[in-house]
Design an enzyme around this catalytic site. Structure first.
Site, PDB file in Angstrom:
ATOM      1  NE  ARG A  17      -4.206  -1.587   0.072  1.00 26.53           N
ATOM      2  CZ  ARG A  17      -4.245  -2.769  -0.541  1.00 26.53           C
ATOM      3  NH1 ARG A  17      -3.164  -3.185  -1.207  1.00 26.53           N
ATOM      4  NH2 ARG A  17      -5.315  -3.526  -0.504  1.00 26.53           N
ATOM      5  CD  GLU A  43      -3.328   3.025  -5.671  1.00 23.03           C
ATOM      6  OE1 GLU A  43      -4.314   2.282  -5.901  1.00 23.03           O
ATOM      7  OE2 GLU A  43      -2.284   2.596  -5.148  1.00 23.03           O
ATOM      8  CG  HIS A  73      -3.046  -0.897  -6.884  1.00 23.25           C
ATOM      9  ND1 HIS A  73      -3.599  -0.247  -5.808  1.00 23.25           N
ATOM     10  CD2 HIS A  73      -2.830  -2.180  -6.476  1.00 23.25           C
ATOM     11  CE1 HIS A  73      -3.706  -1.087  -4.786  1.00 23.25           C
ATOM     12  NE2 HIS A  73      -3.251  -2.274  -5.174  1.00 23.25           N
TER      13      HIS A  73
END
Length: 316
Positions: free
Chosen positions: A235, A264, A283
């Protein structure tokens, strides 16, 4: 009356083809929503008609305010059994929340792909070849180097195994890890400072919590060798982003390979998009065929079980 079901956060427009949603035809109507997250007022307008909402990981935040604006919502489904973007206490006020299993190999495989690509400078080499150029600089090596793992959980353990296969010395630290537990996986337990000081490659595999947020700070980055690579597929907020950017800009760190970020999607003009010593991916650690199939097939199972009055995989 048909139940209104929304599948949101489907940014790539892939959800409709990963599984057979017609299995829900006798329960309700499925709508696919591809928009990015927005403010709560916009989200409430977008999602207000739905009784069931399927979310993908932590893309859209469902806080108490948003949940209070969705009076029709009865069932909230998430990929995986943990989602920090869902306010489970608020959801407990009449909304059931269910999860799914996860494909356990996706994130470790992506982590190792980033380690290898960054070490051998593969993106620059491939781009050079496409531009008609041949062999740009020298790649690095992994055999005999030290792989440092921050968090030896299920993902960290798999990454440790990859490192061992490549002939790397593997060390690990986390606040809960013991020397005995590390030894079970052939890994050497070290202190936090030793982990950063000895790392040739440091890979982050912690769960984001109040305790882990900002754990990789300026001090920890300062302990690292100037030749070291930092890898984060866990993360974004575990790493102090401003401190990492400064270290990379000043070349106090050789490079970073990152799949996760504080915000994000990554903002358009973010330094991670342009720094030459950063390999950044959007991601995609969990964005794999098998993982998505598992997520959405079990969401269908969750909806069927909920419709039958016997909900499964409850998070609340």
């Amino acid at each position: 009356m048909a139940v209104q079901i929304a599948v949101i956060d489907d940014w790539q427009d892939v959800a409709r083809n990963v599984v057979d949603w017609s299995q829900l035809d006798d329960i309700g109507q499925v709508t696919f929503v591809h928009d990015y997250p927005a403010d709560n007022e916009t989200l409430a307008q977008r999602l207000g008609a739905f009784e069931v909402i399927c979310v993908m990981r932590e893309r859209t935040r469902f806080d108490a305010d948003l949940l209070g604006r969705l009076p029709n919502l009865k069932l909230l489904l998430t990929g995986g059994m943990r989602n920090a973007a869902l306010d489970l206490k608020a959801a407990a006020l009449g909304i059931q929340v269910c999860g799914t299993d996860s494909y356990k190999h996706a994130a470790p495989e992506l982590t190792w792909a980033l380690i290898m690509a960054a070490t051998r400078n593969l993106v620059a080499q491939a781009n050079a070849l496409r531009a008609g150029v041949w062999q740009q600089g020298l790649g690095g090596d992994l055999h005999g180097k030290t792989l440092a793992i921050l968090g030896l959980g299920s993902i960290g353990q798999r990454v440790a195994q990859f490192g061992q296969v490549f002939g790397m010395r593997v060390i690990a630290w986390s606040e809960n890890l013991t020397a005995e537990r590390a030894a079970e996986f052939g890994v050497t337990y070290v202190s936090k400072q030793e982990l950063f000081e000895q790392a040739d490659v440091l890979s982050v595999h912690l769960v984001l919590s109040d305790r882990s947020r900002g754990l990789v700070d300026a001090e920890a980055l300062g302990w690292m060798k100037p030749t070291a690579l930092l890898v984060n597929t866990a993360r974004g907020p575990i790493v102090d982003e401003a401190a990492l950017i400064k270290a990379l800009q000043k070349r106090r760190l050789a490079g970073a390979a990152l799949d996760v970020f504080d915000v994000e999607p990554l903002p358009p003009h973010h330094p991670f998009r342009t720094l030459e010593n950063v390999l950044a991916t959007p991601h995609v650690g969990y964005v794999s065929q098998q993982n998505y199939h598992l997520f959405f097939s079990q969401m269908i199972e969750d909806i069927q079980a909920w419709s039958a009055g016997q909900p499964i995989r409850l998070l609340t």
